[in-house]
Design an enzyme around this catalytic site. Sequence first.
Site, PDB file in Angstrom:
ATOM      1  N   GLU A   5      46.087  65.868 -16.426  1.00 44.04           N
ATOM      2  CA  GLU A   5      47.554  65.968 -16.293  1.00 44.04           C
ATOM      3  C   GLU A   5      48.179  64.587 -16.450  1.00 44.04           C
ATOM      4  O   GLU A   5      49.229  64.428 -17.076  1.00 44.04           O
ATOM      5  CB  GLU A   5      47.934  66.554 -14.925  1.00 44.04           C
ATOM      6  CG  GLU A   5      47.475  67.987 -14.727  1.00 44.04           C
ATOM      7  CD  GLU A   5      47.892  68.551 -13.372  1.00 44.04           C
ATOM      8  OE1 GLU A   5      48.947  68.170 -12.848  1.00 44.04           O
ATOM      9  OE2 GLU A   5      47.147  69.385 -12.828  1.00 44.04           O
TER      10      GLU A   5
ATOM     11  N   HIS B  84      51.915  72.219 -15.475  1.00 46.97           N
ATOM     12  CA  HIS B  84      51.289  73.333 -14.751  1.00 46.97           C
ATOM     13  C   HIS B  84      49.767  73.237 -14.934  1.00 46.97           C
ATOM     14  O   HIS B  84      49.290  73.025 -16.047  1.00 46.97           O
ATOM     15  CB  HIS B  84      51.808  74.664 -15.305  1.00 46.97           C
ATOM     16  CG  HIS B  84      51.244  75.838 -14.574  1.00 46.97           C
ATOM     17  ND1 HIS B  84      51.685  76.206 -13.312  1.00 46.97           N
ATOM     18  CD2 HIS B  84      50.265  76.708 -14.898  1.00 46.97           C
ATOM     19  CE1 HIS B  84      50.989  77.253 -12.905  1.00 46.97           C
ATOM     20  NE2 HIS B  84      50.116  77.578 -13.846  1.00 46.97           N
TER      21      HIS B  84
ATOM     22  N   MET C 124      58.069  72.022  -5.828  1.00 44.09           N
ATOM     23  CA  MET C 124      57.651  73.354  -5.387  1.00 44.09           C
ATOM     24  C   MET C 124      58.827  74.279  -5.063  1.00 44.09           C
ATOM     25  O   MET C 124      58.748  75.078  -4.134  1.00 44.09           O
ATOM     26  CB  MET C 124      56.731  73.218  -4.156  1.00 44.09           C
ATOM     27  CG  MET C 124      55.481  72.428  -4.418  1.00 44.09           C
ATOM     28  SD  MET C 124      54.482  73.129  -5.749  1.00 44.09           S
ATOM     29  CE  MET C 124      53.731  74.507  -4.890  1.00 44.09           C
TER      30      MET C 124
ATOM     31  N   ASN D 248      51.328  62.710 -10.502  1.00 41.89           N
ATOM     32  CA  ASN D 248      51.899  62.795 -11.856  1.00 41.89           C
ATOM     33  C   ASN D 248      53.096  61.857 -11.977  1.00 41.89           C
ATOM     34  O   ASN D 248      53.282  61.219 -13.019  1.00 41.89           O
ATOM     35  CB  ASN D 248      52.301  64.233 -12.194  1.00 41.89           C
ATOM     36  CG  ASN D 248      51.111  65.045 -12.659  1.00 41.89           C
ATOM     37  OD1 ASN D 248      50.599  64.818 -13.756  1.00 41.89           O
ATOM     38  ND2 ASN D 248      50.650  65.955 -11.823  1.00 41.89           N
TER      39      ASN D 248
END
Length: 215
Positions: free
Chosen positions: A174, A109, A90, A14
Amino acid sequence: MIDVAVLISGSGTNLQALIDNCARDDFPARIVLVISNNPDAKGLERAEKAGIPTKVINHRDYPDQETYDDQLDEALNECGAKLICLAGFMRILDARFVNRWRNRMLNIHPSLLPSFKGLHTHERAIEAGVRFTGCTVHFVNPELDDGPIITQAVVAINPDEGADSLAERILSQEHIIYPQALKLVAEGRVRVVGNKVTIRDADYENLMCVNPKAE
Ligand code: GRF
């Protein structure tokens, strides 16, 4: 032009999508810093390759969450970032930090929020037997995977599909909706009213990513 910091922990695909979009002349944001809590994150190499400054702020080096988050905040203020993109970061951030960056911190997400918050989203979506899942870009609230939704993409779950295949197909969406959301926010077209986002002059036909077929 808005200065953005991206927080990562892992592979950084991403991040790569954001880097690629920010490189375009007409894109209203630029990445001024990439922070990873994990010194081995592959995303750090991606940033270095693109000539973007990086910083490792390893949570293991700090006695508690508060001290860690303060360190993050300091680095973010130092680099002059006005927005944060969490891209596979994370770590849970404490409410104090989140409130300081309220409506200025985005997260991606891999589910259609508010369904399937937390981890193992793809397995859980398959297990639940839903026909569609997808991904969501939202502003970050202190609650996990919660906050006003900016963009979403819908992905159909194919019969007998496994979690790996589904994750891969969602990930490619994404990479489309995260830059899209960042662009809207950087252009100042996104307003949060209550727990909802309104988008000025939204071209909803282009904003709605629906991928009902296997690809
Ligand atoms: C993505 O699936 C994202 O939705 C989730 O973490 C993963 C990060 O992947 N929050 P990458 O590091 O961007 O490849």
